[in-house]
Design a protein around this motif. Sequence first.
Motif, PDB file in Angstrom:
ATOM      1  N   PRO A  18       0.838  -1.206   0.000  1.00  0.00           N
ATOM      2  CA  PRO A  18       0.000   0.000   0.000  1.00  0.00           C
ATOM      3  C   PRO A  18       0.868   1.248   0.000  1.00  0.00           C
ATOM      4  O   PRO A  18       2.054   1.193   0.256  1.00  0.00           O
ATOM      5  CB  PRO A  18      -0.762  -0.117   1.320  1.00  0.00           C
ATOM      6  CG  PRO A  18       0.205  -0.798   2.241  1.00  0.00           C
ATOM      7  CD  PRO A  18       0.981  -1.763   1.353  1.00  0.00           C
ATOM      8  N   ASP A  19       0.225   2.383  -0.247  1.00  0.00           N
ATOM      9  CA  ASP A  19       0.899   3.675  -0.162  1.00  0.00           C
ATOM     10  C   ASP A  19       0.227   4.451   0.965  1.00  0.00           C
ATOM     11  O   ASP A  19      -0.669   5.264   0.741  1.00  0.00           O
ATOM     12  CB  ASP A  19       0.796   4.429  -1.481  1.00  0.00           C
ATOM     13  CG  ASP A  19       1.635   5.695  -1.505  1.00  0.00           C
ATOM     14  OD1 ASP A  19       2.031   6.159  -0.417  1.00  0.00           O
ATOM     15  OD2 ASP A  19       1.890   6.220  -2.593  1.00  0.00           O
ATOM     16  N   ASN A  20       0.643   4.174   2.166  1.00  0.00           N
ATOM     17  CA  ASN A  20       0.013   4.779   3.339  1.00  0.00           C
ATOM     18  C   ASN A  20       0.234   6.282   3.422  1.00  0.00           C
ATOM     19  O   ASN A  20      -0.562   6.993   4.027  1.00  0.00           O
ATOM     20  CB  ASN A  20       0.507   4.102   4.615  1.00  0.00           C
ATOM     21  CG  ASN A  20       0.101   2.645   4.646  1.00  0.00           C
ATOM     22  OD1 ASN A  20      -0.997   2.288   4.251  1.00  0.00           O
ATOM     23  ND2 ASN A  20       0.996   1.790   5.095  1.00  0.00           N
ATOM     24  N   GLU A  23      -2.846   8.103   0.609  1.00  0.00           N
ATOM     25  CA  GLU A  23      -4.004   7.204   0.611  1.00  0.00           C
ATOM     26  C   GLU A  23      -4.873   7.318  -0.637  1.00  0.00           C
ATOM     27  O   GLU A  23      -5.553   6.358  -1.005  1.00  0.00           O
ATOM     28  CB  GLU A  23      -4.847   7.444   1.859  1.00  0.00           C
ATOM     29  CG  GLU A  23      -4.140   7.030   3.131  1.00  0.00           C
ATOM     30  CD  GLU A  23      -4.994   7.235   4.364  1.00  0.00           C
ATOM     31  OE1 GLU A  23      -6.219   7.400   4.233  1.00  0.00           O
ATOM     32  OE2 GLU A  23      -4.431   7.220   5.465  1.00  0.00           O
ATOM     33  N   THR A  26      -3.395   4.717  -3.081  1.00  0.00           N
ATOM     34  CA  THR A  26      -2.958   3.426  -2.554  1.00  0.00           C
ATOM     35  C   THR A  26      -3.668   2.266  -3.251  1.00  0.00           C
ATOM     36  O   THR A  26      -4.796   2.406  -3.726  1.00  0.00           O
ATOM     37  CB  THR A  26      -3.184   3.360  -1.028  1.00  0.00           C
ATOM     38  OG1 THR A  26      -2.486   2.229  -0.519  1.00  0.00           O
ATOM     39  CG2 THR A  26      -4.642   3.244  -0.671  1.00  0.00           C
TER      40      THR A  26
END
Length: 73
Positions: A18-20, A23, A26
């Motif tokens: 994920p791309d925290n 967001e 993500t």
Amino acid sequence: MQQAQNGKIVVLTVHGVPDNAHEWVTTPPALFEEYLKYLHDNHYQVIALRDLAQYVNVPEALRTLPPNYEHLK
């Protein structure tokens, strides 16, 4: 995806998995796994964009399909 035949390609852009920190772009790991399973189950060949030149004559592609940047103005 089904149009990826007879010399045509499909480019999928997947952001962080994920791309925290971002967001809004993500990709949840479970969804990414679904994507990969679909591609595998349907016998698609997946390559990195950096490897595309092995399959595409880039000068010929640029000559016959010049990039159109009009929508970026």
